[in-house]
Design a protein around this motif. Sequence first.
Motif, PDB file in Angstrom:
ATOM      1  N   PHE A  19       3.996 -11.919  -0.899  1.00  0.00           N
ATOM      2  CA  PHE A  19       4.321 -13.122  -0.133  1.00  0.00           C
ATOM      3  C   PHE A  19       5.752 -13.072   0.389  1.00  0.00           C
ATOM      4  O   PHE A  19       6.023 -13.444   1.530  1.00  0.00           O
ATOM      5  CB  PHE A  19       4.132 -14.358  -1.025  1.00  0.00           C
ATOM      6  CG  PHE A  19       4.282 -15.670  -0.309  1.00  0.00           C
ATOM      7  CD1 PHE A  19       3.190 -16.291   0.273  1.00  0.00           C
ATOM      8  CD2 PHE A  19       5.523 -16.300  -0.230  1.00  0.00           C
ATOM      9  CE1 PHE A  19       3.328 -17.507   0.935  1.00  0.00           C
ATOM     10  CE2 PHE A  19       5.672 -17.517   0.428  1.00  0.00           C
ATOM     11  CZ  PHE A  19       4.566 -18.119   1.013  1.00  0.00           C
ATOM     12  N   ASP A  20       6.681 -12.593  -0.439  1.00  0.00           N
ATOM     13  CA  ASP A  20       8.091 -12.564  -0.031  1.00  0.00           C
ATOM     14  C   ASP A  20       8.531 -11.201   0.506  1.00  0.00           C
ATOM     15  O   ASP A  20       9.725 -10.925   0.620  1.00  0.00           O
ATOM     16  CB  ASP A  20       9.004 -13.005  -1.175  1.00  0.00           C
ATOM     17  CG  ASP A  20       8.914 -12.091  -2.395  1.00  0.00           C
ATOM     18  OD1 ASP A  20       8.091 -11.148  -2.385  1.00  0.00           O
ATOM     19  OD2 ASP A  20       9.675 -12.323  -3.359  1.00  0.00           O
ATOM     20  N   ALA A  21       7.572 -10.354   0.886  1.00  0.00           N
ATOM     21  CA  ALA A  21       7.922  -9.071   1.514  1.00  0.00           C
ATOM     22  C   ALA A  21       8.541  -9.331   2.891  1.00  0.00           C
ATOM     23  O   ALA A  21       8.195 -10.300   3.566  1.00  0.00           O
ATOM     24  CB  ALA A  21       6.682  -8.192   1.653  1.00  0.00           C
ATOM     25  N   PRO A  22       9.452  -8.475   3.340  1.00  0.00           N
ATOM     26  CA  PRO A  22      10.081  -8.677   4.647  1.00  0.00           C
ATOM     27  C   PRO A  22       9.066  -8.593   5.790  1.00  0.00           C
ATOM     28  O   PRO A  22       8.190  -7.729   5.795  1.00  0.00           O
ATOM     29  CB  PRO A  22      11.097  -7.536   4.737  1.00  0.00           C
ATOM     30  CG  PRO A  22      11.334  -7.103   3.333  1.00  0.00           C
ATOM     31  CD  PRO A  22      10.038  -7.336   2.617  1.00  0.00           C
ATOM     32  N   VAL A  57       7.023 -12.590   4.874  1.00  0.00           N
ATOM     33  CA  VAL A  57       5.682 -12.658   5.450  1.00  0.00           C
ATOM     34  C   VAL A  57       5.066 -14.036   5.219  1.00  0.00           C
ATOM     35  O   VAL A  57       4.691 -14.751   6.152  1.00  0.00           O
ATOM     36  CB  VAL A  57       4.783 -11.558   4.847  1.00  0.00           C
ATOM     37  CG1 VAL A  57       3.334 -11.744   5.275  1.00  0.00           C
ATOM     38  CG2 VAL A  57       5.285 -10.172   5.236  1.00  0.00           C
ATOM     39  N   GLY A  58       4.956 -14.417   3.955  1.00  0.00           N
ATOM     40  CA  GLY A  58       4.277 -15.670   3.624  1.00  0.00           C
ATOM     41  C   GLY A  58       5.050 -16.898   4.041  1.00  0.00           C
ATOM     42  O   GLY A  58       4.464 -17.875   4.538  1.00  0.00           O
ATOM     43  N   ARG A  95      10.867 -18.957  -6.321  1.00  0.00           N
ATOM     44  CA  ARG A  95       9.875 -17.992  -5.846  1.00  0.00           C
ATOM     45  C   ARG A  95       8.571 -18.704  -5.495  1.00  0.00           C
ATOM     46  O   ARG A  95       8.037 -19.464  -6.291  1.00  0.00           O
ATOM     47  CB  ARG A  95       9.615 -16.911  -6.906  1.00  0.00           C
ATOM     48  CG  ARG A  95      10.818 -16.000  -7.117  1.00  0.00           C
ATOM     49  CD  ARG A  95      11.064 -15.122  -5.897  1.00  0.00           C
ATOM     50  NE  ARG A  95      12.291 -14.339  -5.988  1.00  0.00           N
ATOM     51  CZ  ARG A  95      13.436 -14.656  -5.404  1.00  0.00           C
ATOM     52  NH1 ARG A  95      13.518 -15.755  -4.672  1.00  0.00           N
ATOM     53  NH2 ARG A  95      14.505 -13.894  -5.527  1.00  0.00           N
ATOM     54  N   TRP A  96       8.084 -18.406  -4.292  1.00  0.00           N
ATOM     55  CA  TRP A  96       6.865 -19.039  -3.790  1.00  0.00           C
ATOM     56  C   TRP A  96       5.674 -18.086  -3.883  1.00  0.00           C
ATOM     57  O   TRP A  96       5.785 -16.910  -3.573  1.00  0.00           O
ATOM     58  CB  TRP A  96       7.055 -19.453  -2.334  1.00  0.00           C
ATOM     59  CG  TRP A  96       8.073 -20.539  -2.149  1.00  0.00           C
ATOM     60  CD1 TRP A  96       9.387 -20.389  -1.833  1.00  0.00           C
ATOM     61  CD2 TRP A  96       7.859 -21.944  -2.284  1.00  0.00           C
ATOM     62  NE1 TRP A  96      10.008 -21.601  -1.761  1.00  0.00           N
ATOM     63  CE2 TRP A  96       9.100 -22.592  -2.020  1.00  0.00           C
ATOM     64  CE3 TRP A  96       6.745 -22.740  -2.587  1.00  0.00           C
ATOM     65  CZ2 TRP A  96       9.249 -23.977  -2.063  1.00  0.00           C
ATOM     66  CZ3 TRP A  96       6.895 -24.119  -2.619  1.00  0.00           C
ATOM     67  CH2 TRP A  96       8.130 -24.726  -2.358  1.00  0.00           C
ATOM     68  N   PHE A  97       4.533 -18.614  -4.311  1.00  0.00           N
ATOM     69  CA  PHE A  97       3.257 -17.894  -4.320  1.00  0.00           C
ATOM     70  C   PHE A  97       3.425 -16.505  -4.943  1.00  0.00           C
ATOM     71  O   PHE A  97       2.988 -15.491  -4.378  1.00  0.00           O
ATOM     72  CB  PHE A  97       2.702 -17.799  -2.896  1.00  0.00           C
ATOM     73  CG  PHE A  97       2.320 -19.147  -2.330  1.00  0.00           C
ATOM     74  CD1 PHE A  97       1.027 -19.624  -2.450  1.00  0.00           C
ATOM     75  CD2 PHE A  97       3.265 -19.946  -1.683  1.00  0.00           C
ATOM     76  CE1 PHE A  97       0.676 -20.872  -1.926  1.00  0.00           C
ATOM     77  CE2 PHE A  97       2.926 -21.191  -1.172  1.00  0.00           C
ATOM     78  CZ  PHE A  97       1.630 -21.655  -1.292  1.00  0.00           C
ATOM     79  N   GLU A  98       4.040 -16.487  -6.113  1.00  0.00           N
ATOM     80  CA  GLU A  98       4.300 -15.216  -6.788  1.00  0.00           C
ATOM     81  C   GLU A  98       2.979 -14.548  -7.160  1.00  0.00           C
ATOM     82  O   GLU A  98       2.037 -15.192  -7.629  1.00  0.00           O
ATOM     83  CB  GLU A  98       5.151 -15.452  -8.043  1.00  0.00           C
ATOM     84  CG  GLU A  98       5.962 -14.242  -8.446  1.00  0.00           C
ATOM     85  CD  GLU A  98       7.037 -14.587  -9.466  1.00  0.00           C
ATOM     86  OE1 GLU A  98       8.187 -14.177  -9.256  1.00  0.00           O
ATOM     87  OE2 GLU A  98       6.716 -15.241 -10.462  1.00  0.00           O
ATOM     88  N   ALA A 156       0.926 -13.278  -5.042  1.00  0.00           N
ATOM     89  CA  ALA A 156       0.012 -13.294  -3.896  1.00  0.00           C
ATOM     90  C   ALA A 156       0.277 -12.110  -2.979  1.00  0.00           C
ATOM     91  O   ALA A 156       1.406 -11.641  -2.847  1.00  0.00           O
ATOM     92  CB  ALA A 156       0.168 -14.594  -3.122  1.00  0.00           C
ATOM     93  N   LYS A 157      -0.774 -11.652  -2.331  1.00  0.00           N
ATOM     94  CA  LYS A 157      -0.650 -10.634  -1.289  1.00  0.00           C
ATOM     95  C   LYS A 157      -1.417 -11.102  -0.060  1.00  0.00           C
ATOM     96  O   LYS A 157      -2.504 -11.690  -0.163  1.00  0.00           O
ATOM     97  CB  LYS A 157      -1.165  -9.278  -1.766  1.00  0.00           C
ATOM     98  CG  LYS A 157      -0.247  -8.616  -2.790  1.00  0.00           C
ATOM     99  CD  LYS A 157      -0.594  -7.159  -2.984  1.00  0.00           C
ATOM    100  CE  LYS A 157       0.450  -6.476  -3.878  1.00  0.00           C
ATOM    101  NZ  LYS A 157       0.158  -5.033  -4.035  1.00  0.00           N
ATOM    102  N   LEU A 158      -0.837 -10.811   1.108  1.00  0.00           N
ATOM    103  CA  LEU A 158      -1.442 -11.223   2.372  1.00  0.00           C
ATOM    104  C   LEU A 158      -0.856 -10.385   3.498  1.00  0.00           C
ATOM    105  O   LEU A 158       0.038  -9.559   3.263  1.00  0.00           O
ATOM    106  CB  LEU A 158      -1.216 -12.709   2.632  1.00  0.00           C
ATOM    107  CG  LEU A 158       0.192 -13.178   3.056  1.00  0.00           C
ATOM    108  CD1 LEU A 158       0.132 -14.620   3.573  1.00  0.00           C
ATOM    109  CD2 LEU A 158       1.196 -13.092   1.924  1.00  0.00           C
ATOM    110  N   ASN A 159      -1.372 -10.596   4.704  1.00  0.00           N
ATOM    111  CA  ASN A 159      -0.853  -9.873   5.866  1.00  0.00           C
ATOM    112  C   ASN A 159      -0.690 -10.854   7.024  1.00  0.00           C
ATOM    113  O   ASN A 159      -1.622 -11.588   7.371  1.00  0.00           O
ATOM    114  CB  ASN A 159      -1.795  -8.735   6.273  1.00  0.00           C
ATOM    115  CG  ASN A 159      -1.213  -7.883   7.384  1.00  0.00           C
ATOM    116  OD1 ASN A 159      -1.328  -8.224   8.554  1.00  0.00           O
ATOM    117  ND2 ASN A 159      -0.585  -6.775   7.008  1.00  0.00           N
ATOM    118  N   TYR A 160       0.494 -10.871   7.607  1.00  0.00           N
ATOM    119  CA  TYR A 160       0.814 -11.795   8.704  1.00  0.00           C
ATOM    120  C   TYR A 160      -0.070 -11.537   9.926  1.00  0.00           C
ATOM    121  O   TYR A 160      -0.699 -12.456  10.464  1.00  0.00           O
ATOM    122  CB  TYR A 160       2.293 -11.634   9.066  1.00  0.00           C
ATOM    123  CG  TYR A 160       2.752 -12.364  10.304  1.00  0.00           C
ATOM    124  CD1 TYR A 160       3.026 -13.727  10.275  1.00  0.00           C
ATOM    125  CD2 TYR A 160       2.941 -11.682  11.508  1.00  0.00           C
ATOM    126  CE1 TYR A 160       3.467 -14.397  11.412  1.00  0.00           C
ATOM    127  CE2 TYR A 160       3.385 -12.345  12.647  1.00  0.00           C
ATOM    128  CZ  TYR A 160       3.648 -13.704  12.598  1.00  0.00           C
ATOM    129  OH  TYR A 160       4.092 -14.353  13.723  1.00  0.00           O
TER     130      TYR A 160
END
Length: 652
Positions: free
Chosen positions: A264-267, A287-288, A82-85, A87-91
Amino acid sequence: MESVSPIWSPSNKSVNESQLTAFCHYLQNKYNQTFNHYKELHQWSIDNPESFWSSIADYFNIHFSTQPETVLKPSSSLWKNRWFEGAKLNYAEHLLKQRGSGIALITYAERHPRKAYTYDDLYQQVAQVQAGLLKAGVQPGDRVAAILPNCGEALIAMLATTALGAVWSSCSPDFGIQGVLDRFNQIQPKVLFASNGYLYNGKPMDTVHRIVDIKQQLSTDALLVWVDFFDPEKPFTPPDQVGIEWHDFVDPEASQVTFEPVAFDAPLFILYSSGTTGKPKCIVHSVGGTLLQHVKELGLHTDIKPGDRVFYFTTCGWMMWNWLVSGLAVNATLLLYDGSPVAPNPEVLWRIAETEKLTHFGASAKYYSGLDKLKYHPNNHFKLSSLRCLLSTGSALSAEMFEFLYQNVKTDMCLSSISGGTDIISCFALGNPNLPVYAGELQCKGLGMDVDIVDSEGQSLTQTKGELICRNAFPSMPVGFWDDPNDKKFMAAYFETYPGVWAHGDYGEITQHDGLIIHGRADAVLNPGGVRIGTAEIYRQVETFDEVIEGLAVGQRWKGDERIVLFMVMKPDQELTSELKKKIKSRIRENASPRHVPSKMIQVPDIPRTISGKIVELAVRNAIHGEPITNREALKNPDAIDYFLNIEELNH
């Protein structure tokens, strides 16, 4: 065969000014690391994944609305890292961060006028489409699908979708009805954007009836939004009560884009496998992971700098579109083109390259070989002084084509042949502005990617052909397949051949320069012109004919490319006549796509199959190329393979 001497080497000035050199200085200041050669940097990137990928995020100013708790949470299973667990961001926020009157996007299409969008234009139009999506009830995680040409509306709709935290998936408008339904019925979109047609090679292609049929057969009651792309001189009226027009969908008063932070790992994107063994698999990219991998590849490996002008000849049905549009995240100006690359003549793309002062030009290896066959030499007609990088992918670029392109496009440019694919929405091996180019080779392994070539036992090979694998986890590894309980299909696709490592299915070798040569696919996926074609999509159409018992499709190496050959077993007293061939080709073209249509169709007495009854494309492919048949003992009818060893019709 490998070049002894490089065909091109970068100047000291270009090395000193490259993004890759700047990134090395950044790492030196941050970690007190000095890299004397790219090989040292690559080794550090795979030995220190947390430091490397967090540095990519920092260097390219990735904005986390919620900071990650960890950079990498390891697991005993590679695909469960799992990467950058946390974290939240927007592409989309990263692609729309630039504002002002600078040019963000330029579009060209056959018979359509050039169109330019400033950064402010692009932002405003995304806000207007996003308002329509919100009115349609689109929420984070919902799917929005598109059947669109490579136009500005496609990019705008994608950005509006992903800004909401929803998931984008697209096909090009030349896909047949069944090909679209096989994909979109699996993901159940809430909104479907579709064009009323497109132009190719000077011919108008009306898609209205096909889109209406698709809408009626979708498994969900998706809102259909029409994009008028058929004829810029004629207004379009949608069919009665089937969808709404783009200008009725958007809100002209909207001016603010909402950026919904997601995990981060959201579709983010759903791409599709080639459909070799049934319906295409829906590959879900995060996304991430997509964002980090793309800024790394575009910024460091392709040396795209703010203000550069970047073009790739692609459609919305190929992952190179997703790769290209991420160029906005590194502050590039994008150029989109829709139509034939050689209509009305081969100069069309090169005239654009000169006029728009393109710095980066990309296309498939088949396109470049087509220029050679046409004896078209761009540098005889155009001044390409701005061009720094020429990109090629889709299939292997031969050493001879390297020579042709340096002689006939430009002598001073970095020719980057790149290879990866839909599965990882990125590359395993690609270009490098700081390294020399050797004819026929990909310059280097991608940073952060522990790429290797191995034998059947998984042992490393150098300067010997074998299977391409990746030994480590990387952020753009798919989060899985859509609707794949317990990841069974996902594991079978990538992790069963060599347990514990990613097996990509490419056949290649590592050279003495630590570059790579890709010799093609190691499985049964067809690859004419660099476009991956699934045999199951062809079989589905062939089996609708009463005269045919079954078919088997393989790719035959032919004149520097690959062509599809379809072998068919006919019912008793039936012959594969020229009239029947025309009907079969027509049905494949209509229900799959023009790219699925075979170049040769040959009647055979039998098709080899395994004990369990599965047809064996790879054995037939090996037979027609005179290569060893390694699984003969596993065949139920081994004598059937003998027929394919010397078919005269395959020689012309």
